[in-house]
Design a protein around this motif. Structure first.
Motif, mmCIF file in Angstrom:
data_model
loop_
_atom_site.group_PDB
_atom_site.id
_atom_site.type_symbol
_atom_site.label_atom_id
_atom_site.label_comp_id
_atom_site.label_asym_id
_atom_site.label_seq_id
_atom_site.Cartn_x
_atom_site.Cartn_y
_atom_site.Cartn_z
ATOM 1 N N LEU A 216 0.737 -1.216 0.060
ATOM 2 C CA LEU A 216 0.024 0.073 -0.137
ATOM 3 C C LEU A 216 1.005 1.374 0.092
ATOM 4 O O LEU A 216 0.326 2.157 -0.450
ATOM 5 C CB LEU A 216 -0.991 -0.108 1.162
ATOM 6 C CG LEU A 216 -1.926 -1.188 1.266
ATOM 7 C CD1 LEU A 216 -2.896 -1.281 2.396
ATOM 8 C CD2 LEU A 216 -2.884 -0.909 0.178
ATOM 9 N N THR A 217 2.211 1.195 0.639
ATOM 10 C CA THR A 217 3.043 2.496 0.314
ATOM 11 C C THR A 217 3.004 2.975 -1.074
ATOM 12 O O THR A 217 3.116 4.154 -1.297
ATOM 13 C CB THR A 217 4.588 1.875 0.733
ATOM 14 O OG1 THR A 217 4.430 0.994 1.790
ATOM 15 C CG2 THR A 217 5.144 3.265 1.436
ATOM 16 N N GLN A 218 2.981 1.942 -2.079
ATOM 17 C CA GLN A 218 2.984 2.621 -3.286
ATOM 18 C C GLN A 218 1.833 3.665 -3.699
ATOM 19 O O GLN A 218 2.118 4.637 -4.690
ATOM 20 C CB GLN A 218 2.729 1.476 -4.498
ATOM 21 C CG GLN A 218 3.831 0.368 -4.287
ATOM 22 C CD GLN A 218 5.228 0.969 -4.749
ATOM 23 O OE1 GLN A 218 5.398 1.591 -5.752
ATOM 24 N NE2 GLN A 218 6.408 0.758 -4.120
ATOM 25 N N MET A 219 0.790 3.492 -3.079
ATOM 26 C CA MET A 219 -0.295 4.375 -3.412
ATOM 27 C C MET A 219 -0.579 5.532 -2.518
ATOM 28 O O MET A 219 -0.783 5.706 -1.543
ATOM 29 C CB MET A 219 -1.510 3.485 -3.064
ATOM 30 C CG MET A 219 -2.837 3.744 -3.861
ATOM 31 S SD MET A 219 -3.772 2.230 -4.146
ATOM 32 C CE MET A 219 -5.414 2.684 -3.777
ATOM 33 N N GLY A 220 -0.018 6.456 -3.326
ATOM 34 C CA GLY A 220 0.080 8.051 -2.351
ATOM 35 C C GLY A 220 -0.993 8.344 -1.847
ATOM 36 O O GLY A 220 -0.912 8.649 -0.726
ATOM 37 N N GLU B 56 -1.883 6.895 1.895
ATOM 38 C CA GLU B 56 -0.686 6.888 2.410
ATOM 39 C C GLU B 56 -0.857 6.447 4.103
ATOM 40 O O GLU B 56 -0.636 5.963 4.820
ATOM 41 C CB GLU B 56 0.183 7.771 2.351
ATOM 42 C CG GLU B 56 1.986 7.507 2.027
ATOM 43 C CD GLU B 56 2.344 8.527 1.328
ATOM 44 O OE1 GLU B 56 2.136 9.670 1.558
ATOM 45 O OE2 GLU B 56 3.219 8.143 0.701
#
Lengths: 419, 228
Positions: free
Chosen positions: A315-319, A322
């Protein structure tokens, strides 16, 4: 009735021979406004600036011209924007909408005239916005949007057999925000028109299109993320079938608890997403381990204990969301420090993670209200047993504040089902 | 007309003009960029989720995306289609989520039943990406990226030009990357063997014309880097 008013106004215009090239101008502008509606994020409606334009036209061009000029685009535009849709199917809808508009404009204009709303001679250069004009425009806008909404609601309730009150409520909800936009816009519009003739309106059009672009892009931005979240939700449900239903129930329960605890707005906004995605890291765990009935080996446990961290990593990928990353990472932590993956202690665990932990554990223990999704490795508890388990865990497994809110939510639910 | 000239001279007009220009830059330059980043990020999120399931997939998506975009550039495909292809390269195996770990990681030959399971990933992948509007176009590519030129592929057994162009490109790039990197069923091959393999499968498994383009691209972009 709408048709009668429309043709009546047309007749008045023809008889008076007061053709004015500015009508064509307004026709063009309203046409443009109808062609390019603005989508509102998170709501399934489209806004147009038609109402303020109509309103801007009224004081200078009288009622009849306003009705005729504003209705023509409504009759034509849908056939252009929805090119390809069956003509037979679309026509009744378009005529219905246009007549709805005609009736609403007529009633609102009647009120405007009765309230002594000023009509300004466009030939007069001298002009000042007085308070009466503002008040009357406001009156017009209120009556127009309410009438239109109510007629529309009547139509829907007849068509789909929904109680009239429900349809009316749904339609009226948008009236107030609509007014905030349209009345100032209309006043600006009338003043600019009076001062600078049609040029003034052209000046407004550019900012309008810019604003429209911004709103549309923002709406797309939000939908992209919403859809990605849905796709991720489906993705994890494909991985392991028990998760279906479980995730949605955890999301709902977590949201209820968070509301009960009056967490900050941002938490309330995203806790549902976090509930839905909290187990996303489980895609890395072998389904054979998830389904195992016997004792889990050391190795299996190591794999399972990784899932919150792995989910957080995905999920970090998805700004955009956050903020939910630490919640997902912490949803198996315990206040007594015996949780995983980080062994955080009381006070170090984000409160939202604690909320999800309680909702997750309760739903896993009870298997939800319908008992269909029971886990292979143990028999489901009843709701009451589940509640007791959560209460026993307060302070060790669960955050006491969360448990308190959880009990309140459960009590409220029981009351509801009793009454 | 006089009044309009007067208007143009007022400070209020200057201010609103500046504001409008600012807003225009914001909504026509900044917002579209942010939109692009948003697409990219949500794509990466999905790609990361795929890698979490199938560890061997790590890096596969990126490499295949590089190959297909080079091929698309060589073929002078429209920009939008190139982007769709890249996205599809990242997400082609999203349907593997439904395939149990035991089958994905099985070293030996698969039974018929296991094979059917593995093959279903194209259909499930299509189902998943169809939920995201900006990924809608890649649905058919994901569905058909295991079709073969002679009709022996799956899931629909399409043949020749019935297979979407993008899916034909994707199939070649994926196969090449699978051969030259460590993927399960066979050991790693060196590039020359893989090229020979591609050539022999042209017209049977792959569109022969695209194989030619792919080999050209390989020569142009990749061989040159390594020769000195």
């Amino acid at each position: 009735m709408g048709a009668a008013i429309f043709f009546g106004s047309l007749y008045c215009l023809v008889r008076e021979h007061t053709f004015d090239w500015e009508w064509l101008f307004f026709l063009g502008v309203i046409f443009l406004a109808e062609m390019f509606p603005t989508k509102v994020p998170d709501a399934e409606i489209e806004l147009t600036v038609t109402a303020p334009l109509v309103l801007g036209m009224l004081p200078s061009h009288h009622v009849a011209a306003t009705i005729v000029v504003s209705t023509i685009p409504l009759l034509i535009v849908p056939f252009i924007t929805q090119w390809g849709v069956s003509f037979r199917w679309l026509s009744p809808l378009v005529i219905y909408n246009a007549m709805n508009h005609v009736i609403a404009v007529a009633i609102a204009s009647l009120a405007y005239v009765m309230a002594g709303g000023p009509f300004i001679d466009p030939a007069l250069a001298d002009f000042g916005t007085d308070s009466r004009l503002v008040l009357c425009l406001l009156l017009w806008a209120v009556i127009y949007s309410n009438t239109a909404a109510l007629i529309c609601a009547t139509g829907t309730s007849i068509h789909i057999g929904e109680p009239w009150r429900v349809s009316a409520q749904r339609n009226l909800r948008w009236c107030l925000p609509d007014l905030f936009v349209s009345v100032p816009f209309a006043i600006l519009f009338v003043s600019l028109y009076m001062l600078y003739r049609p040029w003034g309106i052209l000046l407004l059009l550019i900012p309008f299109f810019v604003a429209r672009q911004a709103l549309n892009l923002h709406a797309r931005y939000v939908t992209t993320y919403r859809e990605t979240i849905t796709a991720l939700g489906t993705y994890i449900q494909h991985h392991h079938l028990y998760t279906k239903g479980h995730l949605e129930r955890v999301a709902d329960l977590a949201e209820k608890i968070a509301r009960q605890m009056q967490l900050p707005v941002q938490s309330l906004m995203y806790i549902k997403d976090a509930g839905l995605l909290h187990d996303i890291g489980k895609v890395g765990v072998d389904e054979a381990v998830l389904d195992k009935t016997g004792q889990l080996s050391e190795e299996d446990w190591a794999m399972i204990k990784q899932h919150p961290a792995r989910g957080a990593e995905i999920l970090t990928q998805m700004g955009y969301i956050e903020c939910i990353v630490p919640w997902v990472r912490g949803h198996h932590e315990r206040p007594d420090g015996r949780g995983y993956p980080d062994g955080l202690k009381d006070g170090e665990i984000p409160i939202e993670a604690a909320v999800i932990a309680a909702a997750d554990a309760f739903d896993a223990m009870t298997g939800g209200p319908d008992k269909k999704d029971t886990r292979v490795y143990r028999a489901p508890l009843t709701i009451d047993q589940g509640i007791d388990q959560v209460r026993f865990g307060a302070g060790t497994q669960f955050d006491p504040r969360v448990v308190k809110a959880f009990m309140a939510v459960m009590a409220a639910r029981e009351e509801k089902s009793d009454g | 007309m006089d009044s309009i000239l007067e208007l143009l001279r007022t400070p209020a007009f200057a201010i609103s003009l500046a504001a409008t220009i600012g807003a225009a830059i914001y909504s026509y330059i900044y917002l579209p960029r942010r939109m692009g980043r948003a697409y990219r990020r949500s794509l990466l999120t999905l790609a990361r989720a795929i890698e979490a399931k199938d560890l061997r997939a790590a890096g596969h998506g990126e490499r295949v995306a590089e190959y297909v975009s080079a091929v698309a550039r060589q073929m002078k495909l429209p920009k939008k289609m190139t982007r769709t292809l890249e996205f599809a390269a990242f997400l082609q195996d999203v349907g593997n989520i439904r395939v149990p770990h035991a089958i994905l990681n099985k070293p030996g030959k698969l039974t018929d039943d296991e094979m059917r399971h593995l093959q279903s990933h194209t259909i499930i992948g299509e189902e998943i990406v169809e939920q995201v509007r900006f990924l809608k176009d890649i649905g058919p590519l994901i569905r058909h990226h295991h079709e073969a030129w002679d009709g022996s592929g799956y899931p629909d057994g399409l043949r020749g030009e019935e297979i979407p162009l993008g899916a034909r490109i994707l199939a070649i790039a994926t196969a090449f990357d699978a051969m030259t990197s460590e993927r399960s069923y066979h050991g790693k091959m060196d590039e020359d063997t893989a090229v020979a393999e591609l050539k022999s499968a042209a017209g049977r498994k792959f569109d022969p014309e695209i194989v030619q383009v792919f080999l050209k691209v390989l020569q142009k972009y990749y061989r040159n880097d390594r020769s000195p």
